[in-house]
Design a protein around this motif. Sequence first.
Motif, mmCIF file in Angstrom:
data_model
loop_
_atom_site.group_PDB
_atom_site.id
_atom_site.type_symbol
_atom_site.label_atom_id
_atom_site.label_comp_id
_atom_site.label_asym_id
_atom_site.label_seq_id
_atom_site.Cartn_x
_atom_site.Cartn_y
_atom_site.Cartn_z
ATOM 1 N N ILE A 114 0.837 -1.205 0.000
ATOM 2 C CA ILE A 114 0.000 0.000 0.000
ATOM 3 C C ILE A 114 0.871 1.253 0.000
ATOM 4 C CG2 ILE A 114 -1.593 1.368 1.402
ATOM 5 C CD1 ILE A 114 -2.885 -1.223 2.305
ATOM 6 N N LEU A 115 1.885 1.258 0.854
ATOM 7 C CA LEU A 115 2.739 2.444 0.957
ATOM 8 C C LEU A 115 3.513 2.694 -0.326
ATOM 9 C CD1 LEU A 115 4.100 2.055 4.600
ATOM 10 C CD2 LEU A 115 2.469 3.752 3.755
ATOM 11 N N TYR A 116 4.037 1.635 -0.930
ATOM 12 C CA TYR A 116 4.794 1.821 -2.166
ATOM 13 C C TYR A 116 3.883 2.161 -3.334
ATOM 14 C CZ TYR A 116 9.416 0.768 -0.441
ATOM 15 O OH TYR A 116 10.616 0.849 0.208
ATOM 16 N N LYS A 144 2.401 6.485 -7.078
ATOM 17 C CA LYS A 144 1.382 7.351 -7.661
ATOM 18 C C LYS A 144 1.561 8.810 -7.270
ATOM 19 C CE LYS A 144 -0.932 4.179 -9.819
ATOM 20 N NZ LYS A 144 -1.008 4.170 -11.289
ATOM 21 N N SER A 145 2.369 9.060 -6.266
ATOM 22 C CA SER A 145 2.541 10.427 -5.783
ATOM 23 C C SER A 145 3.366 11.243 -6.777
ATOM 24 C CB SER A 145 3.245 10.415 -4.418
ATOM 25 O OG SER A 145 3.560 11.725 -4.010
ATOM 26 N N GLY A 146 3.060 12.534 -6.843
ATOM 27 C CA GLY A 146 3.848 13.416 -7.704
ATOM 28 C C GLY A 146 5.204 13.735 -7.108
ATOM 29 N N ARG A 147 5.364 13.482 -5.814
ATOM 30 C CA ARG A 147 6.637 13.759 -5.137
ATOM 31 C C ARG A 147 7.333 12.431 -4.839
ATOM 32 N NH1 ARG A 147 2.664 16.388 -2.651
ATOM 33 N NH2 ARG A 147 2.708 14.944 -0.875
ATOM 34 N N CYS A 158 6.142 -4.192 -9.111
ATOM 35 C CA CYS A 158 7.534 -4.440 -9.517
ATOM 36 C C CYS A 158 7.869 -3.688 -10.794
ATOM 37 C CB CYS A 158 7.763 -5.938 -9.732
ATOM 38 S SG CYS A 158 7.919 -6.897 -8.218
ATOM 39 N N ARG A 159 6.983 -3.784 -11.777
ATOM 40 C CA ARG A 159 7.211 -3.084 -13.046
ATOM 41 C C ARG A 159 7.285 -1.576 -12.837
ATOM 42 N NH1 ARG A 159 9.467 -3.995 -17.463
ATOM 43 N NH2 ARG A 159 8.196 -5.785 -18.045
ATOM 44 N N LYS A 160 6.358 -1.030 -12.062
ATOM 45 C CA LYS A 160 6.348 0.408 -11.827
ATOM 46 C C LYS A 160 7.595 0.857 -11.073
ATOM 47 C CE LYS A 160 2.436 1.374 -13.755
ATOM 48 N NZ LYS A 160 2.408 2.216 -14.984
ATOM 49 N N MET A 161 8.002 0.076 -10.074
ATOM 50 C CA MET A 161 9.192 0.439 -9.312
ATOM 51 C C MET A 161 10.440 0.376 -10.187
ATOM 52 S SD MET A 161 10.509 1.514 -6.546
ATOM 53 C CE MET A 161 9.205 1.340 -5.325
ATOM 54 N N ALA A 162 10.547 -0.670 -11.013
ATOM 55 C CA ALA A 162 11.696 -0.797 -11.909
ATOM 56 C C ALA A 162 11.769 0.384 -12.876
ATOM 57 C CB ALA A 162 11.619 -2.115 -12.673
ATOM 58 N N ASP A 163 10.627 0.796 -13.393
ATOM 59 C CA ASP A 163 10.606 1.950 -14.298
ATOM 60 C C ASP A 163 11.066 3.208 -13.574
ATOM 61 O OD1 ASP A 163 9.680 0.349 -16.311
ATOM 62 O OD2 ASP A 163 7.583 0.952 -16.110
ATOM 63 N N ASP A 164 10.610 3.382 -12.326
ATOM 64 C CA ASP A 164 11.004 4.563 -11.550
ATOM 65 C C ASP A 164 12.503 4.574 -11.268
ATOM 66 O OD1 ASP A 164 8.578 5.781 -11.455
ATOM 67 O OD2 ASP A 164 8.492 5.927 -9.290
ATOM 68 N N LEU A 165 13.077 3.395 -11.066
ATOM 69 C CA LEU A 165 14.499 3.298 -10.743
ATOM 70 C C LEU A 165 15.368 3.134 -11.991
ATOM 71 C CD1 LEU A 165 14.371 0.941 -7.611
ATOM 72 C CD2 LEU A 165 14.365 3.436 -7.684
ATOM 73 N N PHE A 183 24.144 1.315 -8.063
ATOM 74 C CA PHE A 183 23.715 2.694 -7.795
ATOM 75 C C PHE A 183 22.205 2.757 -7.952
ATOM 76 C CE2 PHE A 183 23.087 7.221 -8.797
ATOM 77 C CZ PHE A 183 23.790 7.789 -7.731
ATOM 78 N N THR A 184 21.494 2.791 -6.817
ATOM 79 C CA THR A 184 20.038 2.762 -6.855
ATOM 80 C C THR A 184 19.476 3.242 -5.520
ATOM 81 O OG1 THR A 184 18.135 1.351 -7.397
ATOM 82 C CG2 THR A 184 19.864 0.365 -6.034
ATOM 83 N N ASP A 185 18.173 3.191 -5.385
ATOM 84 C CA ASP A 185 17.500 3.527 -4.128
ATOM 85 C C ASP A 185 17.356 2.252 -3.301
ATOM 86 O OD1 ASP A 185 15.694 5.367 -2.448
ATOM 87 O OD2 ASP A 185 14.382 3.668 -2.893
ATOM 88 N N ARG A 186 17.892 2.250 -2.095
ATOM 89 C CA ARG A 186 17.937 1.028 -1.284
ATOM 90 C C ARG A 186 16.530 0.501 -0.969
ATOM 91 N NH1 ARG A 186 22.092 -0.990 1.809
ATOM 92 N NH2 ARG A 186 21.478 -2.638 3.258
ATOM 93 N N ARG A 187 15.652 1.381 -0.513
ATOM 94 C CA ARG A 187 14.303 0.918 -0.163
ATOM 95 C C ARG A 187 13.566 0.390 -1.388
ATOM 96 N NH1 ARG A 187 11.028 5.414 2.732
ATOM 97 N NH2 ARG A 187 11.954 6.666 1.077
ATOM 98 N N GLY A 188 13.779 1.060 -2.528
ATOM 99 C CA GLY A 188 13.105 0.633 -3.750
ATOM 100 C C GLY A 188 13.548 -0.743 -4.206
ATOM 101 N N ILE A 189 14.873 -1.001 -4.205
ATOM 102 C CA ILE A 189 15.368 -2.294 -4.679
ATOM 103 C C ILE A 189 14.982 -3.396 -3.696
ATOM 104 C CG2 ILE A 189 17.667 -2.139 -3.632
ATOM 105 C CD1 ILE A 189 16.762 -3.615 -7.071
ATOM 106 N N GLU A 190 14.958 -3.093 -2.391
ATOM 107 C CA GLU A 190 14.541 -4.108 -1.423
ATOM 108 C C GLU A 190 13.052 -4.438 -1.573
ATOM 109 O OE1 GLU A 190 15.669 -2.871 2.482
ATOM 110 O OE2 GLU A 190 17.805 -3.270 2.166
#
Length: 339
Positions: free
Chosen positions: A172-174, A179-182, A308-315, A224-231
């Motif tokens: 839910i949090l991710y 979806k957040s603009g920030r 997963c797809r959305k997070m990968a695209d963001d990273l 080189f990435t965002d730790r919380r995102g990759i976890e």
Amino acid sequence: MRKRLLYLLRYLPWLVLLLWLDLMSALLLWLSAADAFGILVPLIVMGTVLLFFIVAFILDRTEQRRGKAFHAFLKNPDLINEENLIRAVSASERESVRLLGTVLREKDAACSRARAEAEDYEEYVEAWAHETKNPLSLLTMVLDNQGDEIPASAAFKLEYVRSRLQEYISQILYYARLKSGRKDYLFESVDLNDCISEVLEDYSLLLKEKNFRITVHVPAFLVFTDRRGIEFLLGQIISNAVKYSDCRKKQPELTISLEQLESEDVLRICDNGVGVKECDFPYIFEKGFTGNPADTGKKATGMGLYLCRKMADDLSLGLEARSQSGKGFEMSIRFPKVE
């Protein structure tokens, strides 16, 4: 300039008509044997061409003014822009402009209300998820500190429930974060082995329950990435492996390996679970897609691989899947080389 030429071409038939009228007039003058025929004909033609260009210029300026007023009205259909457009159009079009303005303002108001409601809902969901973390933390503390006082079977079930709730709250949090603009990503050099170890520790109870055999072939390696995102990404893939394992036919296996290529590094996470049917494979990353629950006997939300797809695209990571029904599933995370 090109736009003006195209505009003149639209009125070219009118110029041809005027010149044809000039030709008829010249013919009548010639038939009447007018003495001034040689002087009048060039003057008539020149006057016609000049009149045509004057009228075309006036019409062009009028259309430009109307176009600007119309675009300003579409961007912001308030009463001021509506009045400006009404002054630029003909009397027969004014009622239509007023009706259009009323409709557009109603649509804008409805969109504003919908955005406000969506923001309120998003804030509520995020607040709910954060508040839910408090009782989960309390449950974790009780299980850690007083686990010996609780029967082993009850402690195991409580820990299982805690792990599942933690996973769903993280989703839910991710989801809200995506979806957040920030976006609050922090890109830095991260030890991939540490991330894998932490995620495996988080899912250790679920992996233990299914009696997974885990093999990790990943050397000391920085990405080189965002730790919380990759976890989160790794967690969703491992959760999927647990969810679709096939304990009845064989011992579940999870293999994590790293392939270092010239242009990228590829982390592969493979399992030997039920896999994905060929007809379902093109849709696995779609929101809410769960396949046929009868095939696995599992109830799924269909959000894991979508996130997963959305997070990968963001990273800015590549994400690929391979599967064969009944023989397992493989997910590849591609890390581009950073120079």
